[in-house]
Design a protein around this motif. Structure first.
Motif, PDB file in Angstrom:
ATOM      1  N   TYR A 297      60.736 102.839 -45.078  1.00 24.10           N
ATOM      2  CA  TYR A 297      61.879 102.995 -44.794  1.00 24.10           C
ATOM      3  C   TYR A 297      62.370 102.927 -43.292  1.00 24.10           C
ATOM      4  O   TYR A 297      61.559 103.337 -42.509  1.00 24.10           O
ATOM      5  CB  TYR A 297      62.803 104.384 -45.177  1.00 24.10           C
ATOM      6  N   ALA A 298      63.525 102.249 -43.036  1.00 24.99           N
ATOM      7  CA  ALA A 298      64.034 101.927 -41.671  1.00 24.99           C
ATOM      8  C   ALA A 298      65.202 101.709 -41.793  1.00 24.99           C
ATOM      9  O   ALA A 298      65.959 101.371 -42.855  1.00 24.99           O
ATOM     10  CB  ALA A 298      63.415 100.754 -40.967  1.00 24.99           C
ATOM     11  N   PRO A 299      66.230 102.015 -40.897  1.00 25.37           N
ATOM     12  CA  PRO A 299      67.845 102.025 -40.835  1.00 25.37           C
ATOM     13  C   PRO A 299      68.217 100.677 -41.411  1.00 25.37           C
ATOM     14  O   PRO A 299      69.249 100.711 -41.835  1.00 25.37           O
ATOM     15  CB  PRO A 299      68.088 102.141 -39.303  1.00 25.37           C
ATOM     16  N   GLU A 300      67.420  99.419 -41.179  1.00 30.14           N
ATOM     17  CA  GLU A 300      67.903  98.208 -41.515  1.00 30.14           C
ATOM     18  C   GLU A 300      67.962  98.303 -43.020  1.00 30.14           C
ATOM     19  O   GLU A 300      68.477  97.389 -43.600  1.00 30.14           O
ATOM     20  CB  GLU A 300      66.758  97.194 -40.859  1.00 30.14           C
ATOM     21  N   CYS A 301      67.311  98.994 -43.711  1.00 32.73           N
ATOM     22  CA  CYS A 301      67.204  99.080 -45.251  1.00 32.73           C
ATOM     23  C   CYS A 301      68.527  99.425 -45.655  1.00 32.73           C
ATOM     24  O   CYS A 301      68.861  99.032 -46.845  1.00 32.73           O
ATOM     25  CB  CYS A 301      66.225 100.099 -45.654  1.00 32.73           C
ATOM     26  N   ALA A 320      59.882 112.093 -40.685  1.00 32.42           N
ATOM     27  CA  ALA A 320      59.344 110.707 -40.575  1.00 32.42           C
ATOM     28  C   ALA A 320      60.190 110.082 -39.364  1.00 32.42           C
ATOM     29  O   ALA A 320      61.324 110.029 -39.379  1.00 32.42           O
ATOM     30  CB  ALA A 320      59.333 109.720 -41.670  1.00 32.42           C
ATOM     31  N   VAL A 321      59.564 109.605 -38.387  1.00 28.99           N
ATOM     32  CA  VAL A 321      60.160 108.830 -37.120  1.00 28.99           C
ATOM     33  C   VAL A 321      60.551 107.645 -37.599  1.00 28.99           C
ATOM     34  O   VAL A 321      61.526 107.007 -36.778  1.00 28.99           O
ATOM     35  CB  VAL A 321      59.284 108.766 -35.969  1.00 28.99           C
ATOM     36  N   GLY A 327      61.530 100.174 -33.750  1.00 33.48           N
ATOM     37  CA  GLY A 327      61.278  99.988 -32.267  1.00 33.48           C
ATOM     38  C   GLY A 327      60.848 101.270 -31.699  1.00 33.48           C
ATOM     39  O   GLY A 327      59.724 101.267 -31.355  1.00 33.48           O
ATOM     40  N   LEU A 328      61.281 102.232 -32.121  1.00 34.62           N
ATOM     41  CA  LEU A 328      60.684 103.713 -31.796  1.00 34.62           C
ATOM     42  C   LEU A 328      59.587 104.025 -32.296  1.00 34.62           C
ATOM     43  O   LEU A 328      58.623 104.708 -31.637  1.00 34.62           O
ATOM     44  CB  LEU A 328      61.986 104.736 -31.790  1.00 34.62           C
ATOM     45  N   ARG A 329      59.419 103.830 -33.730  1.00 30.34           N
ATOM     46  CA  ARG A 329      58.281 104.070 -34.345  1.00 30.34           C
ATOM     47  C   ARG A 329      57.196 103.276 -33.738  1.00 30.34           C
ATOM     48  O   ARG A 329      55.979 103.765 -33.679  1.00 30.34           O
ATOM     49  CB  ARG A 329      58.472 103.491 -35.850  1.00 30.34           C
TER      50      ARG A 329
END
Length: 378
Positions: A297-301, A320-321, A327-329
């Motif tokens: 998962y990422a916000p882009e999802c 989860a980070v 980018g932060l991950r």
């Protein structure tokens, strides 16, 4: 390439494995569920998150992710609105109403070429039985149009692309064949082109979708032009405007990202027996089934996947980070949870020699110093 079957030793395993995989994928989506077809939008989104084994498996198995999200009780906001869908179809029908002459004229205007005379654009019949038949008919029509040396418009051709070991059938709005044999993909969209420019985010999404078509078209004989003809309403009217969009960067990225996708067979082989994503199962059972397949998962999802809200909720529960962005991950290295990050920054946990841990402790110290100074001023 078609393989012939015979009775020689060693031929059975080659055919048994695909049959077993198809059976397993059918069991995953449920005994009564027909496979949900992949389209260019889904593939463009799939390429944007190549590390997500969950999406690769669900799309490869043909699971309807929107229905699955509803069965889980999750929010579903991904997809095109019905209004935009109807408006887009109406605009496309208007642009194609003259047998492709308008689209060829728009393309020639962008290329600064003389448009062909009336009736000089061939529009071959692409009808055939089933997606495989339409794909074969499209390939034949492309060869015939190239040999004829005339302008030709293929209206909604059918292309095939193998993704994660499974075939996907794709249907672009149109493909224009040039007299020299070159081929231009046409993307017809309902968003407006004002003063010759359109919304950059929407153009980027159209370019990524067109790159999937270009990748499938490359598999056929012939030269695919790197510029896509984007056709949109002009200044909020119903008149068409066009622009050439270079998709070489998107094509390279799509080719690279799809190549990284793990094969569905490899993911399915690691699943526990009896696992199913049938939407008539209880929500708790479906949640557990999804938990058996790793997600990325990422916000882009949120703009690309029907299950994004469900995956975000689970990622937040796990701390989860990735919920904070890729980018932060990437900056946090081996610290994969918010708890681990806080421990490294505030509690002295972690390896002091790790540059990431050192940077977090330095940032925590600066924050504490700034807060102390602020309190003194008050």
């Amino acid at each position: 390439m078609t393989r012939s079957l015979d009775s020689r030793p060693g031929t059975e395993p080659e055919t048994a494995a695909p049959t077993a995989l198809r059976q397993q994928l059918a069991e995953l989506r449920g005994p009564e569920a027909a496979p949900h077809p992949l389209d260019a939008r889904a593939l463009a989104a799939l390429a944007a998150i190549p590390g997500c084994r969950r999406r690769a498996l669900l799309d490869g198995a043909g699971v309807d992710k929107a229905a699955l999200a509803r069965a889980l009780g999750a929010q579903v906001t991904f997809g095109q609105s019905q209004f935009a869908f109807v408006r887009g179809h109406a605009f496309e029908a208007r642009v194609k109403a003259d047998g492709g002459a308008e689209l060829v004229r728009l393309l020639c205007g962008q290329l600064r070429e003389e448009p062909p005379e009336a009736g000089a654009v061939d529009v071959p019949d692409l009808s055939a039985a089933g997606p495989e038949g339409r794909t074969a008919r499209t390939a034949l029509a492309l060869r015939e149009a190239t040999a004829a040396g005339r302008w030709a418009l293929l209206d909604h051709p059918m292309l095939s692309l193998t993704v994660a070991g499974t075939p996907a059938f794709l249907e672009p709005d149109a493909v224009i064949v040039h007299p020299d044999g070159g081929r231009t993909i046409v993307e017809i969209k309902s968003f407006a082109m004002v003063d010759g420019a359109a919304d950059a985010a929407k153009v980027g999404a159209a370019a990524r979708q067109a790159a999937v078509y270009a990748l499938a078209l490359e598999a056929l004989e012939g030269r695919v032009r790197p510029e896509v003809l984007l056709v949109c309403p002009k200044d909020f009217s119903n008149l068409p405007a066009a622009a050439l969009v270079d998709v070489r960067r998107q094509l390279a990225a799509t080719r690279r990202q799809l190549a990284r996708l793990e094969r569905v067979a490899d993911i399915a082989a690691a699943l526990p027996p009896g696992l199913s994503f049938a939407t008539d199962l209880p929500a708790a059972e479906l949640d557990a089934a999804l938990g058996a397949v790793e997600a990325a998962y990422a916000p882009e999802c949120l703009a690309a996947c029907e299950l994004a809200f469900h995956c975000r909720e689970r990622a937040r529960e796990e701390g989860a980070v990735t919920v904070l962005g890729r980018g932060l991950r990437a900056e946090l290295g081996g610290l994969t949870t918010v708890e681990a990050v806080q421990g490294a920054a505030l509690s002295g946990a972690g390896d002091a020699g790790d540059p990431v841990v050192a940077a977090l402790r330095r940032a925590a110290g600066l924050r504490a110093e700034a807060l102390s100074s602020a309190e003194e001023l008050v």
